[in-house]
Scaffold this active site. Structure first.
Site, short mmCIF file in Angstrom:
data_model
loop_
_atom_site.label_atom_id
_atom_site.label_comp_id
_atom_site.label_asym_id
_atom_site.label_seq_id
_atom_site.Cartn_x
_atom_site.Cartn_y
_atom_site.Cartn_z
N HIS A 406 0.82 -1.21 0.00
CA HIS A 406 0.00 0.00 0.00
C HIS A 406 0.85 1.25 0.00
O HIS A 406 2.08 1.21 0.12
CB HIS A 406 -0.95 0.00 1.20
CG HIS A 406 -0.26 -0.02 2.54
ND1 HIS A 406 0.19 1.11 3.17
CD2 HIS A 406 0.04 -1.05 3.37
CE1 HIS A 406 0.73 0.80 4.33
NE2 HIS A 406 0.66 -0.52 4.48
N CYS A 422 3.37 -4.74 6.80
CA CYS A 422 3.00 -4.57 5.39
C CYS A 422 4.17 -4.04 4.57
O CYS A 422 5.25 -3.76 5.07
CB CYS A 422 1.81 -3.61 5.27
SG CYS A 422 0.22 -4.37 5.62
#
Length: 447
Positions: A406, A422
């Site tokens: 992301h 992440c």
């Protein structure tokens, strides 16, 4: 830093001899009685521990107090015989990779931090493999709250060193733009020869099989001339640029975020910096005195060129290099991006996973049953989308629940700090990669 000195104490979180005394001469006297104190980068002793802060360790093992954006607030020192630390900028100037920073002005533009975690707050931490995956809708991300803790600066792994010979910022910008146009991102363009640029040079050589001489500015400028023009161009601020819409500040409390209609940019400079792949501080530096809020103002911006195209079949997330590599079906390297990938306390997954779905301009689902409780929030919150949202402008969900690739609201920190699980890219790099990715693409995590 003065803002931090005025925030409420959460003194039970650290073993400091502090009390509720008001700041001043009396406070100065009592705070020296403890065995340790926290000293700010400019040499002041911290009276209070700000809300919403976290802790890390520096290379000497001292505790370091950091804010939600990863900025150093203060460092632990002995109360007797302490010596003030050098300013934070000097620390960056001593970085063996040559990284520098213009400072993060975004925090000061956003007002005081709210939504700290109460001392007696109930924390419900479930094993990742046992957590149900939130099914809000495909336009919302829901990642482990641990992955949104303050980014912790980690010691950098040794990288090959590339030396430049008396190059100006403009010449280094030319090199950064050349790499950006080639599809090997140097991160936020800032006129500094840092680790992200070094990694991009090696990725370019891997991609093309050609050796790039970063000191040959004439050859680089000639390549730029044939691939879209000079690295810096003039740009006229439009009425739409000045109008926004912009958000006055981005609150820390997730309940307050959920009340907003968008987590948009906070200023014209922030919006233009991301559009032109720039560090916001560098944009302001090369346009001294410019009023970015007035339509018709002519400013200098980076000319990054066209977005990279292609079809990605396989992604490698290299934790050691803090870099993401994208390959086509034939195994050719299409693009490479600096990244913040996991940390020692909340590591990224190991092995191979797949991309499950891709959402552009995603919202964020906060679920207290999966995430630890943030402030007094005890209900599921749907936080609106925007470049300043927790996952930036793109969410590529992975088959490992709560993990994804992301964007980020802090592009200039990518590759310089680590994330908490992440894979974080700059918003523009994440958007470029997402447009080349489809569900089913494999993502391999390597050490």
């Amino acid at each position: 830093m003065n803002r931090f000195l005025k925030l409420a104490s959460i003194g039970a979180l650290v073993a400091l001899a502090v009390s509720a005394a008001a700041p001043g001469a009396d406070a100065q006297q009592y705070r020296r009685q403890g065995s340790v104190v926290f000293v700010t980068p400019n040499g002041e002793i911290l009276d209070y521990v700000p809300s919403g802060t976290g802790y890390a360790r520096d290379r000497r093992g001292n505790r370091v107090l950091v804010d939600p954006y990863g900025n150093i607030i203060a460092t632990e020192a002995r109360a007797t015989g302490y010596y003030p630390r050098p300013p934070a900028r000097e620390v960056y100037n001593n970085d063996p990779y040559g990284d520098d920073t213009y400072g993060d002005t975004r925090y000061s533009e956003r007002g005081a931090v709210t939504g700290s975690i109460p001392r007696d707050a109930a924390i419900d931490r479930q094993p990742l493999d046992e957590q149900p995956y939130p099914q809000a809708n495909d336009d919302y991300a829901s990642i482990d709250q641990d992955q949104q803790r303050p980014e912790v600066i980690q010691p950098k792994q040794p990288e090959p060193v590339i030396s430049l010979k008396n190059k100006s910022k403009t010449e280094i910008v030319a090199l950064q733009v050349f790499l950006d146009r080639a599809g090997v991102s140097p991160g936020a363009i800032d006129g500094h020869m840092g680790a992200n640029v070094t990694k991009a040079i090696y990725a370019y050589q891997q991609m093309t099989g050609e050796t790039l001489d970063p000191n040959n500015t004439d050859a680089i400028l000639e390549q730029l001339r044939m691939s879209g023009g000079m690295p810096l161009v003039s740009y006229t601020i439009t009425p739409a640029d000045a109008a926004g819409p912009y958000v006055a500040e981005i609150p820390e409390d997730y309940a307050h975020k959920a009340l907003l209609t968008s987590l948009a940019f906070t200023s014209t400079t922030e919006a233009l910096a991301e559009r032109f792949h720039m560090d916001e501080g560098f944009l302001k530096e090369i346009n001294p005195g410019a009023d970015f809020t007035v339509p018709g103002t002519i400013v200098k911006v980076v000319n990054p060129g066209e977005i990279k195209g292609g079809a990605v079949a396989r992604i490698i997330a290299d934790k050691g290099k803090k870099q993401v590599f994208a390959y086509d079906t034939s195994g050719n390297l299409i693009s490479a991006y600096p990244a913040s990938i996991g940390s020692t306390d909340t590591p990224s997954p190991s092995g191979t996973v797949t991309v499950e779905r891709v959402a552009f301009n995603p919202g964020y689902t906060y679920n207290p049953k999966i995430n630890f409780q943030q402030g007094a929030n005890d209900k599921i919150l749907n936080i609106p989308p925007g470049p300043n949202g927790p996952v930036g402008t793109v969410w590529m969900a992975l088959s490992k629940p709560t993990y994804g690739i992301h964007g980020t609201p802090e592009p200039s920190k990518i590759g310089r700090t680590q994330s908490h699980g992440c894979i974080r890219l700059t918003n523009w790099d994440a958007t470029e990669l997402a447009k080349m990715v489809k569900p089913g693409v494999t993502v391999e995590f390597v050490d």
